[in-house]
Design an enzyme around this catalytic site. Structure first.
Site, PDB file in Angstrom:
ATOM      1  N   GLU A   1     -27.171   1.684  31.626  1.00 51.86           N
ATOM      2  CA  GLU A   1     -26.254   1.681  30.641  1.00 51.86           C
ATOM      3  C   GLU A   1     -26.035   3.252  30.157  1.00 51.86           C
ATOM      4  O   GLU A   1     -26.386   3.677  29.833  1.00 51.86           O
ATOM      5  CB  GLU A   1     -26.178   0.890  29.039  1.00 51.86           C
ATOM      6  CG  GLU A   1     -24.723   1.133  28.290  1.00 51.86           C
ATOM      7  CD  GLU A   1     -25.551   0.693  26.343  1.00 51.86           C
ATOM      8  OE1 GLU A   1     -24.610   0.545  25.983  1.00 51.86           O
ATOM      9  OE2 GLU A   1     -26.128   1.623  26.096  1.00 51.86           O
TER      10      GLU A   1
ATOM     11  N   HIS B   1     -24.161  -7.660  24.248  1.00 50.29           N
ATOM     12  CA  HIS B   1     -23.928  -7.780  22.603  1.00 50.29           C
ATOM     13  C   HIS B   1     -23.468  -6.704  21.707  1.00 50.29           C
ATOM     14  O   HIS B   1     -23.286  -6.750  20.629  1.00 50.29           O
ATOM     15  CB  HIS B   1     -25.420  -7.510  22.125  1.00 50.29           C
ATOM     16  CG  HIS B   1     -26.317  -6.309  22.841  1.00 50.29           C
ATOM     17  ND1 HIS B   1     -26.277  -5.970  23.972  1.00 50.29           N
ATOM     18  CD2 HIS B   1     -26.759  -5.315  21.668  1.00 50.29           C
ATOM     19  CE1 HIS B   1     -26.326  -4.776  24.159  1.00 50.29           C
ATOM     20  NE2 HIS B   1     -26.875  -5.033  22.913  1.00 50.29           N
ATOM     21  N   ASP B   2     -22.856  -5.778  22.750  1.00 49.75           N
ATOM     22  CA  ASP B   2     -21.768  -4.764  21.788  1.00 49.75           C
ATOM     23  C   ASP B   2     -20.249  -4.767  21.885  1.00 49.75           C
ATOM     24  O   ASP B   2     -19.201  -4.484  21.362  1.00 49.75           O
ATOM     25  CB  ASP B   2     -22.029  -3.400  22.413  1.00 49.75           C
ATOM     26  CG  ASP B   2     -23.629  -2.854  21.772  1.00 49.75           C
ATOM     27  OD1 ASP B   2     -24.094  -3.484  21.187  1.00 49.75           O
ATOM     28  OD2 ASP B   2     -24.043  -2.311  22.914  1.00 49.75           O
TER      29      ASP B   2
ATOM     30  N   ASP C   1     -34.996  -4.613  28.147  1.00 40.66           N
ATOM     31  CA  ASP C   1     -34.707  -3.205  27.627  1.00 40.66           C
ATOM     32  C   ASP C   1     -35.419  -1.941  27.236  1.00 40.66           C
ATOM     33  O   ASP C   1     -36.022  -2.219  26.410  1.00 40.66           O
ATOM     34  CB  ASP C   1     -33.824  -3.890  26.020  1.00 40.66           C
ATOM     35  CG  ASP C   1     -32.297  -3.111  26.434  1.00 40.66           C
ATOM     36  OD1 ASP C   1     -32.612  -1.998  26.406  1.00 40.66           O
ATOM     37  OD2 ASP C   1     -31.453  -4.034  26.222  1.00 40.66           O
TER      38      ASP C   1
ATOM     39  N   ASP D   1     -31.208   1.641  28.511  1.00 39.06           N
ATOM     40  CA  ASP D   1     -29.919   1.873  26.788  1.00 39.06           C
ATOM     41  C   ASP D   1     -29.505   2.966  26.903  1.00 39.06           C
ATOM     42  O   ASP D   1     -30.279   4.180  27.349  1.00 39.06           O
ATOM     43  CB  ASP D   1     -31.116   1.710  25.977  1.00 39.06           C
ATOM     44  CG  ASP D   1     -30.468   1.772  24.414  1.00 39.06           C
ATOM     45  OD1 ASP D   1     -28.925   0.916  24.234  1.00 39.06           O
ATOM     46  OD2 ASP D   1     -30.194   2.338  23.662  1.00 39.06           O
TER      47      ASP D   1
HETATM   48  C1  GLC Z   1     -26.272   0.969  23.003  1.00 37.68           C
HETATM   49  C2  GLC Z   1     -26.566  -0.805  22.669  1.00 37.68           C
HETATM   50  C3  GLC Z   1     -26.793  -1.327  21.703  1.00 37.68           C
HETATM   51  C4  GLC Z   1     -27.246   0.183  20.506  1.00 37.68           C
HETATM   52  C5  GLC Z   1     -26.868   1.941  21.053  1.00 37.68           C
HETATM   53  C6  GLC Z   1     -27.622   2.149  20.234  1.00 37.68           C
HETATM   54  O1  GLC Z   1     -25.131   0.711  23.384  1.00 37.68           O
HETATM   55  O2  GLC Z   1     -26.358  -1.233  23.719  1.00 37.68           O
HETATM   56  O3  GLC Z   1     -26.570  -2.658  20.901  1.00 37.68           O
HETATM   57  O4  GLC Z   1     -27.310   0.727  19.125  1.00 37.68           O
HETATM   58  O5  GLC Z   1     -27.652   1.777  22.737  1.00 37.68           O
HETATM   59  O6  GLC Z   1     -29.461   2.381  20.711  1.00 37.68           O
END
Ligand code: GLC
Length: 550
Positions: free
Chosen positions: A246, A320-321, A96, A196
């Site tokens: 993402e 995880h979010d 990641d 990310d």
């Molecule tokens: C992404 C991650 C999340 C994190 C954010 C900032 O959305 O999945 O867990 O808090 O980025 O890095």
């Protein structure tokens, strides 16, 4: 060429996966010890969320050093062992890469803070009086997106926590530094990357107030994002590796560009539009029943348009979010098993690469934390206070967190029925739900009809049938809110996927002729005698393939 069309990816949140050394926190050795379990799912890749050196304000998404391992999780040797041992089992590791921002503890930011011009240009600093931030943008975790540094008399931008400073991708040195991070992990044998919030990396040179929103329209899918991604992929030679971006508040048009192979940017994208259908007025912190019609329409648009323009989706419910899907769109009580299986089918038969988030394959539920003291997540704690300031009672705020907090997906993996669910010998860093007594790997391994074994079958079906990997997609019953149904088509093969999203029996607006089809998987007994299907039982799901070529 990589094989991501037949692959399924398993996401691990190491902090909550398995604790090998009894300190209450999951670790890398814990993942290594569970590799045979992961292998038993049939998945091809593991995406692990970050375990790099970090002060852990955002559980590792605040990276202090991209090449060092956080001792909480283990050592570089452990990581090398993980890559090697997963490799022996035919499983590739995806790491990641948090490249939109670094921790404010990162050496670059510390140098910037000391006034080093070179490093100040690694971040987004702006002049301004201490009273007024340079723009009115808000952080994704609540409050202003700017923090004032008195010693520099400047503000820096943080789209997330105040300890996560946004990098300045307009600076070629920053891009070069990040490429070196990729090269470093590639050399170690990593097989792919998850990037990310990567559609937020390109900010305009001139930043201005957002009179209609929180600022996101200026930096989401920003001005140079495609250029930057092409450059990153080409210069690090990751075009043929598996990569997923993402994408936060993105658009279909951009995701087509990010993932179309001709563009050489990424293999696929995560988008979150389908996970906002229960946000009232688009606000995550206002509860609403899921709008299933909207959910269906979103899938339909994204699936058909991505197919038409040769893009590729990462398909998923959980990470995880996100809260647990069975608690969210299913029924964790009376139809726990049926609804968890049905929801799995919705995703796994789609055109795209499915992701399973640890514990989803067990039908893990939201943990049901009842007090603010049980929460650990920075975003949840911020928003709890914001909700109180907005006039909600404690009870109301906790009710919202109970459904929306990111900690819902972060409770420890449930391995067995022991006190701490077999996750650890010691009290874990975050609470274990009571239902681990029956929702756990050990119990579900022994039950042929378990959710776990159902997921294994779905992963296997994708491997066996090219129509699932590569087939086109057409949607059925578009106007029937309760039914999520589609066909997959390839060279005369026809796969029909029917799902009842509700706890009521539904009558199909048009009967489906099932004669000549074989049932590949269903969460109910199918007697096989009927030649037509008129209705679906509560949360019933059926996948059928035409026999001629099956
Ligand atoms: C992404 C991650 C999340 C994190 C954010 C900032 O959305 O999945 O867990 O808090 O980025 O890095």
């Amino acid at each position: 060429m990589n094989n991501f069309k037949k692959s399924t990816i398993y996401q691990i949140y190491p902090k909550s996966f398995y604790d090998s050394n009894g300190d209450g926190t999951g670790d890398i050795q814990g993942i290594i010890q569970k590799l045979d379990y992961i292998k038993s799912l049939g998945v091809d890749y593991i995406w692990s969320t970050p375990f790099f050196a970090s002060p852990m304000n955002d559980n590792g998404y605040d990276v202090e050093d991209y090449r060092k391992i956080n001792p909480l999780f283990g050592t570089m040797e452990d990581v090398e062992e993980l890559i090697a041992k997963a490799g022996e089992r035919g499983i590739g590791l995806m790491f990641d890469m948090v490249f939109n921002h670094t921790s404010t503890k990162h050496e670059w930011f510390r140098k910037a803070l000391s006034g080093d011009r070179n490093y100040m240009d690694y971040y987004i600093f702006r002049d301004g009086s201490p009273e007024t931030p340079p723009t009115n943008w808000t952080s994704k975790f609540g409050g202003s997106a700017w923090e004032y540094v008195p010693s520099l008399k400047k503000w820096y931008l943080h789209l997330f926590d105040v300890t996560q400073a946004d990098l300045n991708w307009n600076n070629p040195n920053v891009r070069e530094e990040l490429k070196n991070v990729i090269r470093f992990w590639k050399k170690k044998g990593v097989k792919g990357f998850r990037f990310d919030v990567v559609n937020l990396i390109s900010k305009p040179e001139v930043l201005e107030d957002d009179t209609t929103g929180d600022g996101r329209r200026f930096y989401s899918d920003g001005p140079h994002v495609h250029e930057f991604l092409k450059e990153l992929a080409a210069d690090t030679e990751i075009e043929d590796m598996i990569t997923v971006g993402e994408m936060s508040s993105t658009s279909l048009e951009h995701c087509i560009r990010y993932s179309n192979p001709d563009e050489k940017e990424l293999s696929m994208c995560f988008n979150f539009h389908h996970l906002k259908v229960d946000y009232k007025d688009g606000n995550k912190w206002e509860l609403m029943e899921p709008d299933y019609q909207k959910l269906k329409e979103l899938f339909e648009t994204w699936q058909t348009e991505m197919e038409k323009h040769n893009g590729w989706n990462a398909v998923f419910w959980c990470n995880h979010d996100q809260p647990r899907i069975v608690s969210r769109f299913g029924n964790e009580k009376k139809y726990w098993k049926e609804s968890a299986k049905m929801l799995a089918v919705c995703i796994h038969m789609l055109r795209g690469t499915p992701y399973i988030f640890q514990g989803e394959e067990l039908g893990m539920t939201n943990p049901g934390y009842e007090e603010i003291g049980e929460y650990r997540d920075v975003e949840s704690i911020h928003y709890y206070h914001i909700l109180l300031e907005e006039g909600k009672t404690q009870k109301e705020a906790l009710e919202i967190l109970g459904q929306r907090s990111r900690d819902n997906g972060r409770s420890p993996m449930q391995w067995n029925s022991d006190k701490y669910a077999g996750f650890s010998e010691k009290e874990p860093w975050i609470g274990v739900p009571e239902n681990h007594r029956f929702i756990n790997v050990e119990a579900e391994n022994q039950d042929a009809d378990s959710i776990l074994n159902y997921y294994r079958k779905l992963v296997d079906l994708r491997k066996r049938y090219t129509v699932i990997q590569d087939g086109g997609i057409e949607f059925l019953f578009q106007k029937q809110r309760e039914v999520f149904a589609y066909k997959r088509l390839l060279d005369g093969q026809e796969l029909i996927v029917l799902n009842n999203l509700t706890e009521k029996e539904v009558f199909l607006q048009e009967a489906i002729i099932s004669k000549g089809y074989e049932c590949l998987i269903s969460n109910y007994e199918q007697d096989g005698k009927d030649s037509t299907l008129q209705s679906l039982r509560p949360y019933e799901s059926i996948v059928m393939l035409n026999k001629q070529v099956g």
